[in-house]
Design an enzyme around this catalytic site. Sequence first.
Site, short mmCIF file in Angstrom:
data_model
loop_
_atom_site.label_atom_id
_atom_site.label_comp_id
_atom_site.label_asym_id
_atom_site.label_seq_id
_atom_site.Cartn_x
_atom_site.Cartn_y
_atom_site.Cartn_z
N HIS A 1 -26.38 25.92 10.10
CA HIS A 1 -25.17 26.74 10.14
C HIS A 1 -24.26 26.48 8.94
CE1 HIS A 1 -26.28 28.12 14.09
NE2 HIS A 1 -26.45 26.86 14.47
N GLY B 1 5.66 -0.75 7.19
CA GLY B 1 6.05 0.35 8.09
C GLY B 1 6.80 1.41 7.30
N TRP C 1 0.90 -1.16 0.00
CA TRP C 1 0.00 0.00 0.00
C TRP C 1 0.94 1.21 0.00
CZ3 TRP C 1 -1.29 4.20 3.19
CH2 TRP C 1 -2.55 4.76 2.99
N GLU D 1 -21.04 7.97 11.42
CA GLU D 1 -20.63 6.62 11.00
C GLU D 1 -21.37 6.18 9.73
OE1 GLU D 1 -18.42 4.59 11.34
OE2 GLU D 1 -19.19 2.59 10.95
N LYS E 1 -19.49 5.18 6.34
CA LYS E 1 -19.69 3.87 5.68
C LYS E 1 -20.03 4.09 4.22
CE LYS E 1 -18.32 1.91 7.77
NZ LYS E 1 -17.56 1.67 8.97
#
Length: 615
Positions: free
Chosen positions: A509, A102, A75, A486, A490
Amino acid sequence: MCGIVGYVGPRNAVPLLIEGLKRLEYRGYDSAGVAVRQPDGALAVCKRVGRLANLEDALEADPVAGGLGIGHTRWATHGEPSEINSHPHLDCAGDLAVVHNGIIENYLALRADLEAKGHVFRSQTDTEVLPHLIEELLKGGAPNRGAAIRAALQLAKGAYALGIAFRDEPNVLYAARCGSPLIVGVGDGEQFIASDVPAILNRVKQVIYLNDGEVAELRPAGVSVSKLDGTPVRPEIKAVTLKAEAAERAGFETFMLKEIHEQPRVLRTLLGAHVRKDGTVDLGEAEALIAAQAPRLQRILILSCGTAYYAGMYGRLLLERWTGIPCETDLGSEFRYRAPRLPAGTLAIAVSQSGETADTLASVRLAREMGCPVLGICNVPGSTLLRESAAALLTQAGPEIGVASTKAFTAQLMAFALLALRLGRLRGALSAARERELTAELARIPDAIHRALEREDDVRAISQKYYECYNALYLGRRFNYPVALEGALKNKEISYQHAEGYAAGEMKHGPIALINEFLPVICLCTPTADEVRDKMVSNLKEVEARKGRIVAVVAEGDDSLRGLAHDVIPVPETIEELSPLVNVVALQLFAYHNAKLRGADIDKPRNLAKSVTVE
Ligand code: F6R
């Protein structure tokens, strides 16, 4: 994020590496590669950009084989996704290959130094300094390869999990860990390494969790472990308790759908572990810490990232309501940059599915340095978070393979409910009778979720109307504000439909400017009678007045919003404090079907990684 698999033994490593990498696909990756020590003495490397299928095709067209091999899914962090940048990386002579998870933080300085000594780099990665550094140390007289690796790791700063293979040492696989998880799978006449247990679940019955600063040498006959200074370490060998089926799809089209449907069972398991027959709560392993802290607690600080952060927002509301203790939340990535003040009597709670999220771990370390005991709410036994926490509340959801968190989230909410109940009792904020009432209500939640799941076809029909929209707005108040956040997360992460979660009162607002006849506004309107319900209805009216398309999650039998909402998703009603556990399931299904209709690759959403091990 990146995944590592390695093998040394009598079999051909290639199919074992590919199988392991497939089991790690869920972590997210953009390229993959293997290095295999062939019987003719060559270290063959094959890498491809994109899905593992591309690597498999390449290996089929040009096969390699051998009993020592390392594999990697990358990645990208340093350098674009490309064949050159993907792992394994080699030294100049092609004598050793390295896979790495890492980041080597001082790689620029190390690279400049090695280039000045004549090393030729091929990639833009931080990782490539490691094979060159080991090569240099061997040239400079390191007594053996293990010593060269240990010396290299004393020079490299940052986080790593490593697998290393040498051309001239066909019976040894080297591994090391600092800050990124790595396990050794102990077999019979063969050994494995992996960044995560599912990769080798059906291959070994025993594992060693390497600790930071340890280097392992794996030979078919056994494993030896030492510290970076060479001191031998006696590794603790643990039995693998996970079943291989736990990492299978069990007939569901995706892991995410399987995990959404597992939620009733997961929550029953968690309740079974912590609620006694008489309706009182027992926190198990966390009991001693919480009982000792309860009388002196002044403040609670909850640290987490992403979905786990929204669970923390819910936890804060519930802890304040049921225990009366002031509580705050912070993002792992923000906490340590704000010069936090943690007065005596603060308990830190870190929430994490994986227990490996770099930002959460860094914030935990800071909280500990500042004298706070840490309770880890986590799904993975043996994870770094749990090893660094004073006590653990395991969410026991089983492996979560779908990149988008679902069952781990509801299990985190349930863990907070159990914790708030217990702490509320210990502090005298809840009576014994109230505790029994609340655990009885908690016990009804798994069935309520089951009923919410039975509405999947109705939710799919609603998604059918909105999946082509460019945007979606999610609104909730108080306990359902984290649910709105959430639900939006998703939706955006798996369907790529832009979605905003907002506290309903904040809509006027700013986001109200977005509302028109093309904007679905998903409103959390359960339960039917709480003090924020009327306010929520006023917000719905404001949306209606601007022709927004209201999708309301309502309590079963509540017909009062049918005139106002274009669509309703009825779910079983429970008390406001527990309603997020049920409501979020409707939003998971909505996101899921939006994503499916949009043709998204749900278990492998673009750019996302399951376990975010870089800061
Ligand atoms: C979203 C999601 C992420 C994680 C976040 C923290 O569906 O899964 O936002 O919640 O990366 O991960 P953990 O919980 O492993 O610390």
